[in-house]
Design an enzyme around this catalytic site. Structure first.
Site, PDB file in Angstrom:
ATOM      1  N   LYS B  45      -2.599  -6.333   0.078  1.00 37.57           N
ATOM      2  CA  LYS B  45      -2.449  -5.210   1.005  1.00 37.57           C
ATOM      3  C   LYS B  45      -1.721  -5.647   2.278  1.00 37.57           C
ATOM      4  CE  LYS B  45      -3.149  -1.363   3.243  1.00 37.57           C
ATOM      5  NZ  LYS B  45      -2.182  -0.274   3.003  1.00 37.57           N
ATOM      6  N   GLY B  46      -0.839  -4.786   2.770  1.00 40.13           N
ATOM      7  CA  GLY B  46      -0.066  -5.091   3.962  1.00 40.13           C
ATOM      8  C   GLY B  46      -0.921  -5.577   5.121  1.00 40.13           C
ATOM      9  N   CYS B 130       7.716   0.484   5.425  1.00 38.04           N
ATOM     10  CA  CYS B 130       6.557   1.377   5.412  1.00 38.04           C
ATOM     11  C   CYS B 130       6.935   2.674   6.129  1.00 38.04           C
ATOM     12  CB  CYS B 130       5.352   0.751   6.107  1.00 38.04           C
ATOM     13  SG  CYS B 130       3.960   1.911   6.184  1.00 38.04           S
ATOM     14  N   ASN B 192      10.165   0.826  -1.794  1.00 40.82           N
ATOM     15  CA  ASN B 192       8.958   1.323  -1.136  1.00 40.82           C
ATOM     16  C   ASN B 192       8.930   2.828  -1.392  1.00 40.82           C
ATOM     17  OD1 ASN B 192       6.729   1.722   0.633  1.00 40.82           O
ATOM     18  ND2 ASN B 192       7.373  -0.041   1.845  1.00 40.82           N
ATOM     19  N   GLY B 217       4.649   6.990  -7.695  1.00 42.67           N
ATOM     20  CA  GLY B 217       4.295   7.483  -9.027  1.00 42.67           C
ATOM     21  C   GLY B 217       5.542   7.808  -9.838  1.00 42.67           C
ATOM     22  N   GLY B 265       2.425  -0.418  -9.274  1.00 41.94           N
ATOM     23  CA  GLY B 265       1.787   0.110  -8.067  1.00 41.94           C
ATOM     24  C   GLY B 265       0.762   1.179  -8.347  1.00 41.94           C
TER      25      GLY B 265
END
Lengths: 255, 306
Positions: B45-46, B130, B192, B217, B265
């Site tokens: 996780k970031g 992000c 991303n 997705g 992801g």
């Protein structure tokens, strides 16, 4: 045993009303680690609109038959697809997930408060209390008489009181206005239902210094603490309602 | 036996299936479901220098074949990472990679220095993409000048393998991949999430508290695949592809387009074993096709007339 993913067979899909139904599932493995308040993540097959799993409370567990029940309200596309499943169909689940209610001891005076589909986790809690010799009062709120379901099952676990918003059965109005709360001094209250209902129960408990646990129903993606989408604003910062909840002690919440 | 391994410089990965940062927690959340060490690598996780609470709830909306999120880099900061998380993940028998973020270039640099000193973290993924933070994040990754600057400054202090995670929210992702390569990145990962939005019509308000969020997705897969193909044909460093990979077939599409590896992801939210199933599926495909080395698949469509 830990969290696991399983394909389980549906034993029965019981429609209680146009909006409520119960799926009974045959457990593949031992269900002894199921706790009241925990939930499962249900995969919904067959539509791009139902991409994510649906989090559903564990309603009832039969440890002898190794079966359990999930209580649903048809709320959208996902639950609508699930409502059409039949006995013999398979359902993919991740379970058991989340925190559980702190099951009270025998001598504690306890009230379970549920509203609408939020009654779901309280039956299992009531039955776990019964095993400790505690018979709780159970206050169930529904919108009107046509929406009342499963009351007989709850009567097996405790003394049931009803409210409806229109007064068609039981006392009229919201659960927090019920005369029971004026007459009885409870040690502990456990609550699950619409957020407005839980917040008013929470406010009653704060005012009267009553131990209170609530079960939140936040939107979630994963269900096991990695997506960080289902956070609740708590005194310890943002916590995931899937692993730090869904059951929270009122003292943890900023309500 | 088939050879699934690949390398970024001299860093070897035993297979090309990694997990995407932000969808795999710290890896330990998956211990119940499978042996995380089977994967080629995991991206945690970031992480930021400081504790971050992220954005307000609601931060997620389901959309057709995908979801929007606006988590906003919620994490407990590098001190907590070093003391609580690193000891739990450092012994996984796979490449454990930290995803690093900041509001300012100095934050990225300080964080990169800290991560550089962690012995069992052989690589870092520089997140300049992000879409859910007010400062930093995508602001770096959508401006060529600031992208170059942050990569350059981090490269000066970070001596292990540096992967730059690219934003798809740009006119030409190739430009940013080339900047990363020019500035000494060892690899690029993409994509991303795509900036998106949803509105709850019954409530007549945005579905996310932040109004916009990142789309992930299968809905983004064709866009991601196109971008990976473009970048793989534009740079020499290894490309790590991601975006809507749900199955081995999806992963193989990215590899045929030129990705040396993939990150799984959002699929992990729906099936926590998705990544390891994808790994098995790639292996089965190779056996069926008589392919002995994964490298034969990487960029295959770019070598043959198709």
């Amino acid at each position: 045993m830990g969290k696991r993913t399983e394909d389980l067979i549906i034993i029965e899909n019981k429609h209680l009303s146009p909006e409520f139904f119960i799926l009974e599932l045959s457990g593949k493995d031992n269900l002894a680690d199921f706790r009241p308040g925990q939930f499962v993540q249900v995969r919904v097959e067959g539509s791009p609109e139902t991409f994510l799993r649906r989090p559903i409370s564990i309603y009832d567990v039969d440890f002898v038959k190794n079966t359990f029940k999930l209580f649903f309200q048809i709320a959208g596309k996902g639950t609508s697809v699930l409502s059409k499943l039949k006995a013999g169909d398979s359902l993919n689940l991740i379970y058991p997930l989340g925190t559980s209610f702190t099951v009270p001891e025998k001598n504690e005076k306890v009230l379970l408060v549920g509203g609408g589909v939020g009654i779901a986790p309280l039956l299992f809690l009531g039955k776990c209390m019964n095993e400790k010799g505690n018979i709780p009062d159970i206050l169930l709120g529904f919108r009107n008489s046509e929406r009342i379901v499963e009351v007989d099952q709850f009567r097996e676990a405790g003394k049931v009181f009803l409210t409806t918003e229109d007064g068609s059965v039981g006392e009229k109005g919201f659960v927090t206005n019920h005369s029971l709360l004026l007459q009885t001094k409870y040690d502990k209250i456990f609550c699950c239902g619409p957020e407005s209902m839980m917040k008013s129960v929470a406010s009653y408990c704060r005012k009267n210094s009553i131990f209170c646990e609530v079960s939140l129903e936040n939107l979630m993606a994963c269900g096991f603490g990695v997506c960080l989408c289902c956070v609740a604003d708590t005194v310890r910062g943002n916590l995931c309602s899937c692993i730090d909840g869904p059951v929270f002690n009122l003292n943890d919440l900023k309500w | 036996m088939v050879n699934l391994g690949f390398s970024i410089g001299d860093l070897y990965f035993k297979n090309p299936v990694l997990t995407a940062s932000g969808t795999f927690g710290n890896g330990t959340e998956f211990d119940d479901f499978f042996d995380v060490s089977r994967l080629g690598g995991i991206l945690l996780k970031g992480t930021t220098l400081e504790n971050r609470e992220g954005n307000p709830y609601p931060r997620m909306a389901e959309t057709p074949s995908g979801m929007l999120n606006s988590v906003g880099l919620q994490n407990k900061g590098i001190d907590y990472f070093e003391s609580e998380i690193y000891p739990k993940v450092k012994n996984y028998d796979t490449n454990v990679i930290v995803n690093i973020n900041g509001s300012y270039i100095d934050d990225y640099v300080s964080l990169a220095e800290r991560i550089n000193s962690l012995e069992n973290i052989p690589a870092a993924e520089l997140n300049i993409s992000c879409p859910n933070v007010k400062m930093g994040g995508m602001a770096f990754g959508t401006n060529p000048v600031s992208a170059r600057e942050v990569i350059r400054e981090v490269r000066k202090v970070y001596r292990k393998k540096l992967i730059v995670k690219l934003s798809p929210n740009v006119t030409s992702i190739i430009e940013f991949a080339r900047i990363a390569e020019d500035e000494g990145a060892d690899s690029v990962s993409l994509i991303n999430t795509l900036l998106g939005m949803a509105i709850d019509v019954s409530k007549m308000k945005p579905s996310l508290a932040t109004i916009t969020g990142g789309l992930s997705g299968p809905a983004v897969k064709p866009v991601a695949l196109r971008m990976v193909w473009q970048v793989a044909n534009a740079v020499k460093i290894p490309v790590i592809g991601m975006g809507g990979i749900m199955t081995a077939t999806d992963a193989l599409e990215f590899m045929l387009a030129g990705a040396s590896a993939v990150q799984v992801g959002t699929a992990s939210f729906i099936d926590p074993q998705a990544s390891v199933k994808i790994l098995e599926g790639i292996e089965n495909f190779m056996i069926q096709k008589g392919i002995t080395d994964i490298g034969e698949i990487v960029g295959f469509i770019n070598r043959k007339s198709v």
